[in-house]
Design a protein around this motif. Sequence first.
Motif, PDB file in Angstrom:
ATOM      1  N   ARG A  20       0.817  -1.211   0.000  1.00 53.52           N
ATOM      2  CA  ARG A  20       0.000   0.000   0.000  1.00 53.52           C
ATOM      3  C   ARG A  20       0.851   1.261   0.000  1.00 53.52           C
ATOM      4  NH1 ARG A  20      -3.549  -0.140   4.918  1.00 53.52           N
ATOM      5  NH2 ARG A  20      -4.596  -1.763   3.695  1.00 53.52           N
ATOM      6  N   HIS A  21       1.932   1.265   0.778  1.00 52.24           N
ATOM      7  CA  HIS A  21       2.698   2.497   0.980  1.00 52.24           C
ATOM      8  C   HIS A  21       4.004   2.550   0.179  1.00 52.24           C
ATOM      9  CE1 HIS A  21      -0.024   3.713   4.160  1.00 52.24           C
ATOM     10  NE2 HIS A  21       0.166   2.556   4.781  1.00 52.24           N
ATOM     11  N   ALA A  22       4.583   1.372  -0.115  1.00 45.40           N
ATOM     12  CA  ALA A  22       5.883   1.376  -0.798  1.00 45.40           C
ATOM     13  C   ALA A  22       5.806   0.855  -2.224  1.00 45.40           C
ATOM     14  CB  ALA A  22       6.898   0.557   0.005  1.00 45.40           C
ATOM     15  N   GLY A  23       4.801   0.071  -2.533  1.00 45.83           N
ATOM     16  CA  GLY A  23       4.661  -0.443  -3.891  1.00 45.83           C
ATOM     17  C   GLY A  23       5.542  -1.657  -4.146  1.00 45.83           C
ATOM     18  N   SER A  24       6.017  -1.789  -5.388  1.00 46.91           N
ATOM     19  CA  SER A  24       6.801  -2.954  -5.794  1.00 46.91           C
ATOM     20  C   SER A  24       8.258  -2.766  -5.389  1.00 46.91           C
ATOM     21  CB  SER A  24       6.687  -3.180  -7.304  1.00 46.91           C
ATOM     22  OG  SER A  24       5.336  -3.372  -7.671  1.00 46.91           O
ATOM     23  N   VAL A  25       8.545  -3.058  -4.135  1.00 50.64           N
ATOM     24  CA  VAL A  25       9.910  -2.909  -3.619  1.00 50.64           C
ATOM     25  C   VAL A  25      10.368  -4.250  -3.060  1.00 50.64           C
ATOM     26  CG1 VAL A  25       9.577  -0.463  -3.058  1.00 50.64           C
ATOM     27  CG2 VAL A  25       9.067  -2.216  -1.344  1.00 50.64           C
ATOM     28  N   PRO A  26      11.685  -4.437  -2.902  1.00 45.36           N
ATOM     29  CA  PRO A  26      12.164  -5.668  -2.272  1.00 45.36           C
ATOM     30  C   PRO A  26      11.707  -5.744  -0.805  1.00 45.36           C
ATOM     31  CG  PRO A  26      13.927  -4.564  -3.464  1.00 45.36           C
ATOM     32  CD  PRO A  26      12.789  -3.599  -3.404  1.00 45.36           C
ATOM     33  N   VAL A  27      11.267  -6.901  -0.423  1.00 45.39           N
ATOM     34  CA  VAL A  27      10.791  -7.126   0.951  1.00 45.39           C
ATOM     35  C   VAL A  27      11.525  -8.335   1.512  1.00 45.39           C
ATOM     36  CG1 VAL A  27       8.807  -7.501   2.453  1.00 45.39           C
ATOM     37  CG2 VAL A  27       8.516  -6.272   0.293  1.00 45.39           C
ATOM     38  N   ARG A  28      12.092  -8.176   2.685  1.00 47.94           N
ATOM     39  CA  ARG A  28      12.750  -9.302   3.345  1.00 47.94           C
ATOM     40  C   ARG A  28      11.891  -9.768   4.511  1.00 47.94           C
ATOM     41  NH1 ARG A  28      18.310  -8.899   6.677  1.00 47.94           N
ATOM     42  NH2 ARG A  28      16.797  -8.335   8.268  1.00 47.94           N
ATOM     43  N   VAL A  29      11.529 -11.044   4.501  1.00 49.43           N
ATOM     44  CA  VAL A  29      10.682 -11.637   5.536  1.00 49.43           C
ATOM     45  C   VAL A  29      11.479 -12.731   6.238  1.00 49.43           C
ATOM     46  CG1 VAL A  29       8.578 -12.934   6.024  1.00 49.43           C
ATOM     47  CG2 VAL A  29       8.562 -11.140   4.278  1.00 49.43           C
ATOM     48  N   ARG A  30      11.566 -12.637   7.552  1.00 49.72           N
ATOM     49  CA  ARG A  30      12.238 -13.648   8.353  1.00 49.72           C
ATOM     50  C   ARG A  30      11.290 -14.088   9.481  1.00 49.72           C
ATOM     51  NH1 ARG A  30      14.719 -13.286   4.483  1.00 49.72           N
ATOM     52  NH2 ARG A  30      16.967 -12.943   4.175  1.00 49.72           N
ATOM     53  N   VAL A  31      10.995 -15.365   9.509  1.00 48.18           N
ATOM     54  CA  VAL A  31      10.152 -15.946  10.569  1.00 48.18           C
ATOM     55  C   VAL A  31      10.949 -17.070  11.212  1.00 48.18           C
ATOM     56  CG1 VAL A  31       7.983 -17.080  11.133  1.00 48.18           C
ATOM     57  CG2 VAL A  31       8.048 -15.360   9.307  1.00 48.18           C
ATOM     58  N   ARG A  32      11.178 -16.948  12.527  1.00 45.72           N
ATOM     59  CA  ARG A  32      12.005 -17.935  13.238  1.00 45.72           C
ATOM     60  C   ARG A  32      11.290 -18.387  14.505  1.00 45.72           C
ATOM     61  NH1 ARG A  32      15.114 -13.626  12.537  1.00 45.72           N
ATOM     62  NH2 ARG A  32      15.242 -13.254  14.794  1.00 45.72           N
ATOM     63  N   VAL A  33      11.391 -19.687  14.751  1.00 44.46           N
ATOM     64  CA  VAL A  33      10.925 -20.255  16.019  1.00 44.46           C
ATOM     65  C   VAL A  33      12.143 -20.814  16.725  1.00 44.46           C
ATOM     66  CG1 VAL A  33       9.430 -21.949  17.130  1.00 44.46           C
ATOM     67  CG2 VAL A  33       8.683 -20.826  15.030  1.00 44.46           C
ATOM     68  N   VAL A  34      12.534 -20.165  17.820  1.00 46.17           N
ATOM     69  CA  VAL A  34      13.750 -20.577  18.519  1.00 46.17           C
ATOM     70  C   VAL A  34      13.665 -20.129  19.968  1.00 46.17           C
ATOM     71  CG1 VAL A  34      14.972 -18.470  17.863  1.00 46.17           C
ATOM     72  CG2 VAL A  34      16.282 -20.499  18.486  1.00 46.17           C
ATOM     73  N   ASP A  35      14.149 -20.989  20.869  1.00 45.32           N
ATOM     74  CA  ASP A  35      14.250 -20.669  22.296  1.00 45.32           C
ATOM     75  C   ASP A  35      12.916 -20.232  22.897  1.00 45.32           C
ATOM     76  OD1 ASP A  35      16.946 -21.254  22.190  1.00 45.32           O
ATOM     77  OD2 ASP A  35      17.527 -19.171  21.788  1.00 45.32           O
ATOM     78  N   GLY A  36      11.850 -20.931  22.556  1.00 41.13           N
ATOM     79  CA  GLY A  36      10.555 -20.654  23.155  1.00 41.13           C
ATOM     80  C   GLY A  36       9.890 -19.366  22.712  1.00 41.13           C
ATOM     81  N   SER A  37      10.282 -18.837  21.567  1.00 41.66           N
ATOM     82  CA  SER A  37       9.668 -17.603  21.088  1.00 41.66           C
ATOM     83  C   SER A  37       9.553 -17.637  19.569  1.00 41.66           C
ATOM     84  CB  SER A  37      10.467 -16.372  21.532  1.00 41.66           C
ATOM     85  OG  SER A  37      11.730 -16.361  20.898  1.00 41.66           O
ATOM     86  N   LEU A  38       8.620 -16.873  19.076  1.00 42.96           N
ATOM     87  CA  LEU A  38       8.414 -16.706  17.641  1.00 42.96           C
ATOM     88  C   LEU A  38       8.843 -15.281  17.277  1.00 42.96           C
ATOM     89  CD1 LEU A  38       7.184 -17.397  14.822  1.00 42.96           C
ATOM     90  CD2 LEU A  38       5.012 -16.550  15.726  1.00 42.96           C
ATOM     91  N   ALA A  39       9.805 -15.178  16.389  1.00 45.14           N
ATOM     92  CA  ALA A  39      10.306 -13.873  15.943  1.00 45.14           C
ATOM     93  C   ALA A  39       9.897 -13.670  14.489  1.00 45.14           C
ATOM     94  CB  ALA A  39      11.821 -13.784  16.090  1.00 45.14           C
ATOM     95  N   LEU A  40       9.275 -12.542  14.210  1.00 44.58           N
ATOM     96  CA  LEU A  40       8.806 -12.233  12.863  1.00 44.58           C
ATOM     97  C   LEU A  40       9.347 -10.859  12.488  1.00 44.58           C
ATOM     98  CD1 LEU A  40       5.247 -12.882  11.548  1.00 44.58           C
ATOM     99  CD2 LEU A  40       6.334 -10.687  11.097  1.00 44.58           C
ATOM    100  N   ASP A  41      10.045 -10.787  11.349  1.00 45.35           N
ATOM    101  CA  ASP A  41      10.688  -9.550  10.932  1.00 45.35           C
ATOM    102  C   ASP A  41      10.387  -9.309   9.453  1.00 45.35           C
ATOM    103  OD1 ASP A  41      12.902  -7.494  11.930  1.00 45.35           O
ATOM    104  OD2 ASP A  41      13.359  -8.016   9.852  1.00 45.35           O
ATOM    105  N   VAL A  42       9.826  -8.127   9.151  1.00 48.85           N
ATOM    106  CA  VAL A  42       9.530  -7.727   7.776  1.00 48.85           C
ATOM    107  C   VAL A  42      10.179  -6.370   7.549  1.00 48.85           C
ATOM    108  CG1 VAL A  42       7.739  -7.209   6.090  1.00 48.85           C
ATOM    109  CG2 VAL A  42       7.340  -8.979   7.820  1.00 48.85           C
ATOM    110  N   ARG A  43      11.042  -6.293   6.516  1.00 50.76           N
ATOM    111  CA  ARG A  43      11.765  -5.055   6.217  1.00 50.76           C
ATOM    112  C   ARG A  43      11.611  -4.726   4.741  1.00 50.76           C
ATOM    113  NH1 ARG A  43      15.788  -4.127  10.376  1.00 50.76           N
ATOM    114  NH2 ARG A  43      16.697  -2.565   8.990  1.00 50.76           N
ATOM    115  N   ASN A  44      11.518  -3.429   4.442  1.00 54.67           N
ATOM    116  CA  ASN A  44      11.473  -2.962   3.055  1.00 54.67           C
ATOM    117  C   ASN A  44      12.051  -1.556   2.995  1.00 54.67           C
ATOM    118  OD1 ASN A  44       8.635  -2.300   4.325  1.00 54.67           O
ATOM    119  ND2 ASN A  44       8.970  -0.769   2.707  1.00 54.67           N
ATOM    120  N   PRO A  45      12.644  -1.181   1.857  1.00 53.91           N
ATOM    121  CA  PRO A  45      13.211   0.173   1.735  1.00 53.91           C
ATOM    122  C   PRO A  45      12.110   1.224   1.837  1.00 53.91           C
ATOM    123  CG  PRO A  45      14.010  -1.268  -0.009  1.00 53.91           C
ATOM    124  CD  PRO A  45      12.885  -1.984   0.653  1.00 53.91           C
TER     125      PRO A  45
END
Length: 384
Positions: free
Chosen positions: A313-338
């Motif tokens: 919606r806000h950035a359009g067709s840009v590279p997006v990095r998605v990282r989803v990790r399950v480790v040490d009793g927690s769920l980490a979700l990271d989404v980054r874009n320029p």
Amino acid sequence: MARFWRPLSRGATYTRLLHLWVPAAAFSVWMWVAPELPWVPALVLVPVGLIPVVRVGEGVQARYMLTPGETKPEFSVRPATGWRDRWRTVLWLEARMVLAFVVGFATVWLPILSYTAAASVVGRVPEDMPVVAGTEPHWAYALLVPVPLLLLYGTVVGLGELATFLARGLLGPSAAERLTALEERTEQLLERTRIARELHDSIGHALTVAVVQAGAARAANSPDFTDRALTAIEETGRAALEDLERVLGVLREAERPVSGRPTLVDADRLLESARASGAKVDAELTGPLETVPGPVSREGYRILQEALTNVLRHAGSVPVRVRVRVVDGSLALDVRNPLPDGRAAPERGSGLRGIRERAALLGGRAHTGPDAGDWQVHVELPVG
């Protein structure tokens, strides 16, 4: 004075007493079998409480015996989904055993003490009671007769209230269970709204046609027109009945289970949808996603969905990095874009606020905002 004796007229007082008597009876049987090992029942309760379904049984007992008659008792009726809830169940079982021991002792020995005091007034001192053995009868013992009974009354009522208080805290629903219940309630309200709209459109239309045709037939005073009006009323009414039967069929169907909603296991189709919309998604999902508890996995999916939607919606067709990790009793979700044109994107709308609220409700945390030239959505949720 009437307020003081009021608990004796409440059914909850006696159901709570029965609720505490059950483990007291089991403990008494064990003490009769192996009196030299009184600590074994408390030790056995630890692995028992760690069984997820035990929480369901304790919650149902607490609902009907500690708070009978309450329309909205605050007790969990779902198996434990994490270790925190399992250890809360263990703590409740241990607390219930301690309270049961006190109640069992009080309900046996306090009436005996009252009887002993009454017997001592008339000289019938029990020989097997060391406290009063060898004493002379005296009228003053009559003053001691009600004391054990008052202590018994206070013990039964007070420990019943204490058990209820502890059960609300230890058997109460967790944040994940509250979120699931809220989701179910929201779906029910949405379904009711849809059904109400369909009934209004169908039945309202049929009644309107019937009223208009009947009024016109009366005003026309023509057999032919009346016949046509009755035919129209019949056809419209039959169609309305079919619609009504269809809506009632929907109401008879079982509700869609929460487990049928998408979870992080289904994240691939969400990522493919984002790619099809023009985003250049670089995704990496690591860890046992299938072991993440249902409420956490469902909310993680929604958070990822909202994050990707904001990118498109806000950035359009840009590279997006998605990282989803399950480790040490927690769920980490990271989404980054320029950031578009290197500028900070305005943090507005309800989407980002919803991400933070979802994370907080599950006992996690979320950060949304600029980071090293990118726009970042970083969420951490506990899974155990």
